[in-house]
Design a protein around this motif. Structure first.
Motif, PDB file in Angstrom:
ATOM      1  N   TYR A  44       0.696  -1.424   0.051  1.00 48.13           N
ATOM      2  CA  TYR A  44      -0.061  -0.273  -0.194  1.00 48.13           C
ATOM      3  C   TYR A  44       0.790   1.555   0.193  1.00 48.13           C
ATOM      4  N   LEU A  45       0.188   2.317  -0.873  1.00 47.85           N
ATOM      5  CA  LEU A  45       1.057   3.780  -0.331  1.00 47.85           C
ATOM      6  C   LEU A  45      -0.426   4.352   0.194  1.00 47.85           C
ATOM      7  N   TYR A  46       1.214   5.594   1.420  1.00 50.51           N
ATOM      8  CA  TYR A  46       0.006   6.588   1.744  1.00 50.51           C
ATOM      9  C   TYR A  46      -0.127   7.608   1.505  1.00 50.51           C
ATOM     10  N   GLN A  47      -1.433   8.158   1.213  1.00 51.63           N
ATOM     11  CA  GLN A  47      -1.308   9.918   1.197  1.00 51.63           C
ATOM     12  C   GLN A  47      -1.193  11.256   2.064  1.00 51.63           C
ATOM     13  N   TYR A  48       0.126  11.737   2.198  1.00 49.90           N
ATOM     14  CA  TYR A  48       0.265  12.801   2.528  1.00 49.90           C
ATOM     15  C   TYR A  48       0.989  13.709   2.449  1.00 49.90           C
ATOM     16  N   GLN A  49       0.257  14.927   2.789  1.00 52.53           N
ATOM     17  CA  GLN A  49       0.440  16.297   2.202  1.00 52.53           C
ATOM     18  C   GLN A  49       0.706  16.506   1.076  1.00 52.53           C
TER      19      GLN A  49
END
Length: 324
Positions: free
Chosen positions: A38-43
């Protein structure tokens, strides 16, 4: 399973995260990735969890000095070459015969110029210190934004950057890849769900900053550097405050730097053919062709068109254009 697979599995799957990172991951948007499960969206940008941990750590602990140099790029956009060139420029007075004795002959550029999100900035005594990062502008440590340190951003055509990333991932034999076909990877890349993506937002942020704050941020095109390396190395040197003198140019110092740092030369060195970084990654993975327009050997016309359409949409309202 090979050693490289074991190492990458540990890097991408078995990392023990801080409590802060674990809590953050639990509430961030996530998407299936091709570099990790998984990739996580941050800013506004996407990261595998281990890289996000590094971004958070650098935001808290990295203290930029006014004399520091920060080299920035999206992944696979000329990072290795830029590191070598700037390192050789800054340290050119220390190594008078670069073809015979130079740190680049025995060290991969990523060893000499560490990533700040790689937890490798504890020794900041040198002046100037050279660091690198793929962190987007919005997420840079505040000390980078507040100090007078210099930032050089290297941008590459998105199709070539994508293809270079595709081959890089394949060379590392990532079993963790979820988007294991090129079609899936292009789809993720175009919707922005790729490592440090969206690719276009990443470049546009730094391009705008280079226009608004040209004394701090220099924006260079990988393709222009490949076509005119002498001109661009001189420009970078001037921007960094270490211009080459007429005498140096006459003595061939510029040519020596370009020859030493050429991808053709670096890729043939033993350290880059058989070496490994501290995280276990094989150094040969960082060298391929580095060609302009090399995407034509890998992308089908329909996949190339998909990336081109995304590029066109992303650049609406901007006079920025990628090198074609």
């Amino acid at each position: 399973m090979t050693t490289s697979k074991n190492t990458l599995s540990k890097l991408l799957a078995d990392t023990k995260f801080s409590h802060e990172c674990e809590e953050l991951l639990s509430c961030l948007p996530k998407d299936k990735g091709f570099f990790a499960e998984y990739l996580y969206q941050y800013q506004g940008f996407w990261y595998p969890p281990n890289i996000l941990e590094g971004v958070l750590y650098s935001q808290k602990h990295f203290q930029a000095k006014d004399s520091d140099i920060i080299l920035v790029s999206s992944p696979k956009s000329g990072t290795t070459w830029l590191k070598a060139l700037v390192f050789a420029l800054i340290h050119r007075h220390e190594f008078q015969n670069p073809q015979e004795s130079h740190p680049l002959l025995d060290n991969n550029p990523h060893t000499l110029v560490p990533f700040i999100e790689g937890f490798q900035f504890h020794n900041q005594d040198a002046s100037p210190s050279i660091f690198s990062t793929h962190i987007p502008l919005v997420s840079l440590p505040e000390s980078v934004k507040d100090s007078s340190c210099k930032v050089v951003y290297c941008c590459r055509n998105p199709k070539d950057a994508f293809v270079s990333l595709w081959h890089f991932v394949k060379s590392l034999v990532l079993e963790e890849m979820v988007g294991c076909t090129m079609e899936e990877m292009v789809s993720g890349f175009c919707r922005g769900s790729s490592v440090y993506g969206p690719f276009w937002d990443h470049a546009l942020e730094y391009w705008k900053e280079s226009r608004e704050n040209p004394e701090k941020v220099m924006f260079v095109m990988y393709e222009e550097m490949r076509e005119q390396p002498k001109d661009w190395v001189l420009r970078i040197a001037e921007f960094l405050g270490c211009s080459l003198t007429e005498e140096e140019i006459e003595k061939g110092v510029l040519e020596d730097i370009i020859k030493l740092c050429s991808l053709e030369n670096l890729s043939k060195l033993k350290v880059n053919e058989k070496g490994k970084l501290v995280n276990g990654m094989e150094t040969k993975a960082f060298f391929r062709k580095g060609e302009i327009g090399g995407w034509t050997d890998t992308l089908t016309p329909s996949l190339a068109e998909e990336i081109d359409k995304t590029t066109e949409q992303k650049l609406i309202g901007s006079d920025f254009r990628f090198f074609c």
